[in-house]
Design an enzyme around this catalytic site. Structure first.
Site, PDB file in Angstrom:
ATOM      1  CB  CYS A 155      27.701 -44.896  59.823  1.00  0.00           C
ATOM      2  SG  CYS A 155      25.954 -43.816  60.812  1.00  0.00           S
ATOM      3  CG  HIS A 208      25.991 -42.727  56.273  1.00  0.00           C
ATOM      4  ND1 HIS A 208      26.200 -43.813  56.988  1.00  0.00           N
ATOM      5  CD2 HIS A 208      27.074 -42.416  55.335  1.00  0.00           C
ATOM      6  CE1 HIS A 208      27.074 -44.547  56.436  1.00  0.00           C
ATOM      7  NE2 HIS A 208      27.339 -44.223  55.394  1.00  0.00           N
ATOM      8  CG  ASN A 219      30.043 -44.726  52.055  1.00  0.00           C
ATOM      9  OD1 ASN A 219      29.501 -45.274  53.963  1.00  0.00           O
ATOM     10  ND2 ASN A 219      28.763 -45.470  52.015  1.00  0.00           N
TER      11      ASN A 219
END
Length: 553
Positions: A354, A497, A518
């Protein structure tokens, strides 16, 4: 003991946490205070972590043991198990270290058994397996004792009042080589190299030879220091001891199962949980939880692998700035402002990449915006995952390191080096570097990299240059997000994240939120996007922004 052996005891990872800060109104406390005198039957003896970096677990369980006794007026006088944390708290690293806030979150949500039920056996540096089936390896029944809350305490006055009112607190600080030789007096660092972070229990304060000190319990046995205790200078944040204090209220209710029943920590449990979804939707109405197709059949342990962003931010290599545009609108969406420059949602799949996706996507957008659409490229997260040796590929990375790589080395396009690490195994970094599509490698770079932590500065950067990358803490309920303004409501911490903030808005009931992209594909959330509460640093989302401008190629 050698220096390398001593370093193994330093198991506390020191970092800014995202816990709520507990503060007190100014109130008088005595000049000298010792919890051993105030609550003589509740302050438990010095213990020994031996050759395991489990100080974070000892200090947490010892503080909660004392607080349970104090809060119950001596009715609950127990010694809790540090081994429970070392072996079963999968958000930490056992003998290889842990976070203070993670330990208290575990004690709140999962609870901790008695030391007699799960005796300490990790002193040799090897944690015991976490028992299955709630069976005590030692004696007694598997009964969990809980913290009712967890919070940070900052500032000398607040720390003193917290101890005075509720009992000892856990704190982390930096240990230098001279500390190992402490035998008495008020410690201040004088010489020797840094060994690492260490956790202890502060139980009082006083003054010696006109120097104010904290009274502290260590976990190196009674043969060290003042029979296991030490004094350290108070009021000057000596070695960081006043900036890393964590505590929580003790849960002395008779119903030991009233909290944590669905706070699932075990890696084998499904990440989507109908009871958790029902609890979230019952507790609040700002956001809706449900079963996202992206995580059907996915276990908690598999979901943790996606949390590849390190939030301890060890480098501080980029300046933290503040900036405010002349006018900041109530709502802003980069997708509307620059419709051809905000690139589609991607999917990191089963790799903890990520950090690389958020960085490469933000720079891709910013290059397009800076060139008025003339340079419209999708940059390669695989370049970062495979070639940025300062990070850990699918095992995680730092936002600062990713942007540093994009500034100094630059990053190629996705067509040149396509993403292939979705199975958790990054491709080797090409040497010499050649493009898989046969084109000549062109490296796109970032410049003027900064960190941002206040709302106006983040908004100003987005509306001026485009989306920004940020890191935040993800809890299990977030995996079930479907719509609305997310606020952590329930579920265990999964990890750090990274995402891309593209804008902000306000709901009809005046709730402020960020619009965020995301990297879990379009079958999660709002077609891959989500909204999260703005203005309160929800889950740390406003304190971890790192971003740079597009450099001219």
């Amino acid at each position: 003991m050698s220096v390398e052996e001593a370093k193994k005891l330093m198991g506390t990872i020191l970092r800014k946490n995202n816990l709520p800060r507990k503060t007190y109104e100014d109130a008088s406390v005595p000049d000298t205070f010792d919890a051993r005198t105030q609550w003589p039957n509740c302050i438990h003896p010095i213990r020994n972590q031996e050759q395991c970096g489990s100080c974070w677990a000892f200090a947490a369980t010892e503080a909660l043991s004392d607080r349970l006794c104090i809060a119950s007026n001596g009715k609950i006088n127990v010694v809790l198990s540090p081994e429970d944390l070392v072996s079963c708290d999968t958000t930490d690293m056992g003998c290889n270290g842990g976070y203070l806030d993670h330990a208290w979150a575990y004690m709140q949500k999962s609870g901790v058994v008695l030391d007699s039920c799960f005796p300490y056996s990790s002193g040799n540096g090897q944690a015991a397996p976490c028992p299955s089936g709630q069976t005590c390896p030692g004696t007694g029944t598997w009964t969990k004792y809980h913290a009712k809350s967890n919070y940070a305490v900052n500032g000398v006055s607040n720390i003193m009042q917290e101890i005075y009112n509720n009992g000892p607190v856990e704190a982390g600080f930096s240990v230098y080589q001279d500390f190992m030789s402490y035998t008495g007096g008020v410690y201040t660092h004088k010489s020797g190299s840094l060994l690492g972070g260490h956790a202890i229990k502060i139980l009082g304060w006083g003054t010696e030879n006109n120097v104010d000190y904290w009274l502290v319990a260590n976990s190196w046995g009674p043969s060290w220091g003042l029979q296991g205790f030490f004094k350290i200078k108070k009021g000057s944040n000596e070695c960081g001891i006043e900036s890393n204090v964590v505590a929580g209220a003790a849960d002395v209710s008779s119903d030991s199962k009233h909290i944590g029943d669905i706070q699932i920590f075990h890696d084998s449990a499904p990440v989507l949980n109908n009871d958790l979804i029902e609890e979230v939707n019952t507790k609040q109405s700002q956001w809706k939880a449900g079963r996202n197709a992206r995580f059907e059949g996915v276990k908690v342990g598999e979901a943790r692998k996606l949390m590849g962003t390190r939030l301890d931010r060890p480098n501080g290599k980029f300046p933290r700035i503040t900036a405010r545009a002349a006018s900041i609108p109530d709502s802003f969406d980069s997708r509307t402002q620059w419709p051809n420059c905000i690139h589609p949602i991607r999917n990191q799949e089963q790799c903890g990449s990520c950090w690389a996706f958020g960085a490469s996507e933000a720079l891709s957008d910013r290059i397009c915006i800076a060139t008025n659409g003339q340079t419209n490229v999708i940059l390669s997260p695989e370049d970062l995952v495979s070639c940025d040796t300062t990070d850990m590929g699918c095992n995680g990375g730092y936002l600062e390191n990713a942007w540093d790589y994009m500034q100094n080395t630059g990053i190629v396009t996705d067509s040149c080096f396509p993403y292939s690490a979705g199975n958790g195994d990054p491709a080797p970094c090409p040497s010499p570097f050649t493009c898989q599509d046969g084109s000549t490698p062109t490296r796109y770079k970032a410049q003027n990299i900064v960190s941002l932590s206040d709302v106006a500065s983040i908004q100003t950067s987005i509306q001026t240059y485009g989306p920004v990358e940020t890191g935040f803490s993800v809890y299990q309920d977030f995996m079930n997000y479907q719509s609305g303004v997310y606020k952590h409501t329930s579920g265990s911490l999964l990890g750090g994240h990274a995402v891309k903030i593209v804008g902000w808005g306000v709901t009809s009931d005046s709730t402020q939120y960020w619009i965020v992209a995301n990297s879990w594909g379009t079958s999660w959330g709002i077609n891959g996007f989500f909204w999260i509460l703005r203005g309160v640093d929800e889950c740390g989302i406003e304190s971890g922004v790192v971003v740079g401008q597009a450099a001219s190629n």
